[in-house]
Scaffold this motif. Structure first.
Motif, PDB file in Angstrom:
ATOM      1  N   GLU A 102      11.134  14.637  19.528  1.00 19.86           N
ATOM      2  CA  GLU A 102      11.497  13.334  18.993  1.00 19.86           C
ATOM      3  C   GLU A 102      11.358  13.299  17.470  1.00 19.86           C
ATOM      4  OE1 GLU A 102      12.685  11.781  22.549  1.00 19.86           O
ATOM      5  OE2 GLU A 102      12.781  10.809  20.604  1.00 19.86           O
ATOM      6  N   HIS A 171       5.047   8.611  22.153  1.00 19.64           N
ATOM      7  CA  HIS A 171       5.289   9.937  22.709  1.00 19.64           C
ATOM      8  C   HIS A 171       4.028  10.772  22.555  1.00 19.64           C
ATOM      9  CE1 HIS A 171       9.526   8.826  22.474  1.00 19.64           C
ATOM     10  NE2 HIS A 171       9.328   8.514  21.197  1.00 19.64           N
ATOM     11  N   GLU A 199       8.820  15.007  23.939  1.00 19.49           N
ATOM     12  CA  GLU A 199       9.466  14.107  24.889  1.00 19.49           C
ATOM     13  C   GLU A 199       8.481  13.704  25.974  1.00 19.49           C
ATOM     14  OE1 GLU A 199      14.051  15.775  24.554  1.00 19.49           O
ATOM     15  OE2 GLU A 199      12.876  16.077  26.389  1.00 19.49           O
ATOM     16  N   SER A 200       8.587  12.468  26.436  1.00 24.56           N
ATOM     17  CA  SER A 200       7.692  11.964  27.478  1.00 24.56           C
ATOM     18  C   SER A 200       8.065  12.591  28.813  1.00 24.56           C
ATOM     19  CB  SER A 200       7.779  10.443  27.561  1.00 24.56           C
ATOM     20  OG  SER A 200       7.462   9.857  26.312  1.00 24.56           O
TER      21      SER A 200
END
Length: 750
Positions: A102, A171, A199-200
């Motif tokens: 991200e 995140h 990224e989650s």
């Protein structure tokens, strides 16, 4: 305060400096939670088509290849020399591309507990965070920087305790400290961190792989920082030594203005500034010197702008200002303008100031070496003060003051003046004495007829058949080159031709004994046979061309003469040579010789004047045997060149015809001794005064290509003062002619 060392679980990186595995209560806010076990694949997954599986494997291989290329790029950048800001931008971009994260942020420690952003890339925005969230995030960075080691920190958006380390972003982040291994003695207070917003939803294995990759990038960044520190220390030492040398140089200058002009030029060159000016800030305000400018137009718009900048720019307690804006534009250099880069006071209490200007598209290094620039200006101020105090005393007043007792005779009182006058009169008499005006210059011998043997192609010297000073005839072999690529091509073409001949035999057999439909089979066999014959003809043409090229590798003499190639075997045997590279020379036996002299342009006036008057005579002597003298005549003058000693003019001198190399001299030179029964054609001769200049059995008197000689131009007689001070006299004469001479009308002006 809850330390990072008390977190629930850290992903362990083998071999890292601070790898560890810790456990804590699950309710603590700063926790790394392992993802659930990987679910089994649905039953229908095994029934996917083979093409889908193959495409998935191809995507994985492409991703692995791309990540490997990114790692290699970062590793290469770690050893490259570039600004830190550019490296951080490059590193953040490669991490973001490799991890599909991200965002990526590079932090630098600004104080004991605060970190500033060096570079940020991605969709992460810290502006929306509250003060408590920022403080908890800073606390988390501080914990990792002080020894907690690399970690994947889960997202806690509701973190509100400023003393509790947490990750307020939405995140999970992988945070790794950049270890430079420089310690406290390195003098660097900055600690760098890399924070990657993941990224989650990633699992434990995925996050462990992310953390391992970020740690690898941090190790490469640490290598870059260590190299940067070594470069910075080396540059500082070199710059400090350079500044000390400039102060020694200033101590030999005569007036303060020379010191100021030298300071402007040195700062522009040493600190990569496009323009440097030294101004006086107090009245009378003026621009004293500008770098690489002989005369300054004090009424120009540029000078007024520089004075305005010197008065309006705020300075610190040390009288200095450095522009904090280091951004570099990307426009055209011709259209870009100059901006103020730095302002430094010259000296400690002086009203002089140095102003550095740079192009908006260039990045100077004054800010990077501000301490050295301030030190250089301080030393220049000291030199200016010393020169100013020395020039304020009147030299003429000290000389006119009485040197003896005030109550003595007139001679005793002005004894210094009497002695000075008598010395000046004696100097005038001695200076007017006529002496020979001799101009000397270095030169080399060049034959007029010679063959230059060059390499016909890129190859390796395989055999050499001659030595230096060997006599050769037309067609004699000189050397042989070997090109393995050429041999391989010939071998391949021969193999291909044998294969085509076999195919041609088969097609001929099919043409004679066709199978099946005889007419169709014969037509097809005949067509294939024609194609094969054409291919064989093409190969024959190629082989013929390659054989001609191979024959050119056997280099032979194109004319009879003497081989001129010193240490030929040591230089060329088994050594690769390029196409057109000179290998040796063959000098014709009866060739005439020229001497190529480089005469200083300041002496060309004497040569031209004596040549017009008919008083010019030229003598050439070998450097190895100065007692040998050859008379010569000027053949041509020009062109002008730049030599090691300055501007010079090439003068071609024609030597006597008896300097040609005879067969006897070549044989003697090749043996290294002389035979008294076979006298060599010697350049020795008796001059008009009857002095013997050389003996006939001297080996060093044999001319050869590139032989260093010394040329003496006898330009008649001139006064001793002119011979000793001709440069100063020519400068005064040129100045007088330019400013006070009478212009002559030319055809163009008429």
């Amino acid at each position: 305060m809850l330390g990072i060392s008390e977190c629930h679980r850290y992903v362990r990186i083998p071999g890292h400096r601070r790898d560890r595995v810790k456990h804590a209560a699950p309710q603590q806010p700063f926790v790394y939670r392992a993802a659930a076990a990987t679910a089994t694949a649905p039953p229908d997954a095994a029934r996917r088509s083979g093409r889908t599986v193959e495409s998935g494997e191809g995507l994985v291989r492409d991703a692995q290849r791309e990540i490997s290329d990114i790692v290699r790029e970062v590793a290469a950048a770690a050893t490259a020399q570039m600004p830190e800001s550019r490296y951080w931008a490059f590193l953040a971009d490669r991490i973001l591309r490799a991890m599909a994260a991200e965002g990526v942020t590079v932090w630098r420690k600004a104080s004991a507990t605060e970190f500033d952003i060096c570079h940020r890339l991605g969709n992460v925005d810290f502006q929306d965070w509250t003060n408590a969230a920022r403080q908890s995030h800073q606390c988390m960075l501080h914990e990792i920087a002080t020894g907690a080691g690399p970690a994947v920190v889960p997202s806690t958006p509701g973190a509100a305790d400023p003393e509790q380390p947490a990750n307020p972003s939405p995140h999970p982040v992988a945070v790794v400290a950049i270890d430079t291994d420089m310690g406290e003695s390195s003098g660097s207070d900055a600690t760098y961190l890399i924070e990657v917003h993941l990224e989650s939803g990633g699992g434990t294995v995925t996050q462990r792989g992310y953390l391992r990759f970020v740690a690898q990038m941090a190790d490469l960044a640490g290598e870059f920082m260590r190299r940067q520190l070594i470069r910075r220390l080396r540059d500082d030492a070199s710059l400090s030594h350079w500044i000390d040398q400039q102060f020694d140089r200033w101590s030999r200058l005569s007036d303060p203005r020379s010191v100021i002009e030298s300071l402007a030029d040195l700062v522009a060159e040493g600190f990569h500034l496009d323009r440097v000016a030294v101004v006086r800030r107090e009245r009378p305000r003026e621009v004293i010197a500008v770098s690489h400018v002989d005369q300054v137009d004090r009424h120009s718009e540029a000078v007024r702008w520089i004075l305005q900048q010197s008065l309006q720019t705020p300075v610190d307690d040390n009288g200095c200002y450095f522009n904090p804006d280091r951004d570099v534009g990307d426009g055209d250099d011709q259209d870009a303008s100059l901006v103020l880069d730095c302002l430094v006071r010259v000296g400690t209490s002086s009203d002089l100031a140095l102003i550095g200007l740079r192009n908006v598209n260039h990045a100077g290094c004054a800010e990077d070496h501000r301490d050295h620039l301030i030190r250089l200006c301080r030393m220049a101020g000291i030199a200016v003060d010393i020169k100013s105090s020395a020039t304020n005393r009147s030299v003429l007043g000290r000389w006119l003051a009485p040197s003896g007792a005030m109550h003595g005779s007139w001679y005793q009182r002005y004894r210094r003046q009497w002695m000075t006058g008598l010395g000046a009169l004696a100097a005038i008499i001695v200076g007017a004495m006529p002496v020979p005006n001799i101009v000397t210059s270095p030169a080399v011998l060049r034959p007029q007829q010679w063959q230059s043997v060059c390499s016909p192609r890129n190859a390796v010297v395989d055999a050499i058949y001659v030595r230096h000073n060997d006599r050769v005839e037309v067609g004699d072999p000189l050397l042989t080159l070997k090109d393995e690529t050429l041999e391989q091509q010939i071998k391949q073409l021969r193999s291909e031709r044998l294969r085509l001949e076999a195919e041609l035999a088969v097609e001929t057999e099919n043409l004679i004994h066709p199978a099946g439909d005889r007419s169709a089979a014969r037509s097809q066999a005949n067509s294939r046979r024609r194609v094969t014959e054409l291919r064989i003809d093409g190969i024959d043409a190629q082989l013929e061309h390659l054989r001609s090229v191979e024959a050119s590798l056997h280099v032979t003499a194109k004319q009879s003469g003497i081989v001129d190639a010193w240490r030929l075997r040591q230089r060329l045997i088994d050594r690769p040579v390029r196409f057109g590279e000179p290998l040796l020379k063959v000098v014709q036996l009866d060739t005439a010789w020229n001497a190529e002299a480089e005469v200083d342009q300041r002496r060309m006036g004497d040569l031209m004047l004596s040549g017009d008057l008919g008083d010019l005579s030229v003598a050439v002597s070998p450097v190895a045997q100065p007692d040998v003298r050859w008379d010569a005549a000027v053949k041509s003058i020009g062109p002008a060149i730049e030599s090691e000693s300055g501007s010079a003019t090439l003068v071609q001198l024609a030597l006597p015809d008896h300097l040609s190399i005879s067969e006897d001299s070549s044989e003697v030179a090749s043996r290294g001794s002389f035979d008294s029964r076979k006298p060599v054609a010697s350049p020795a001769r008796i001059n008009t005064a009857g002095n013997a200049m050389a003996s006939k059995n001297s080996i060093s008197a044999i001319p050869h290509e590139g032989m260093p000689v010394r040329v003496r131009f006898h330009c008649g007689t001139s006064p001793l003062a002119y011979v000793l001070f001709r440069d100063a006299i020519d400068s005064v004469r040129s100045f007088w002619g330019l400013h006070f001479g009478t212009p002559k009308k030319t055809e163009a002006s008429t």
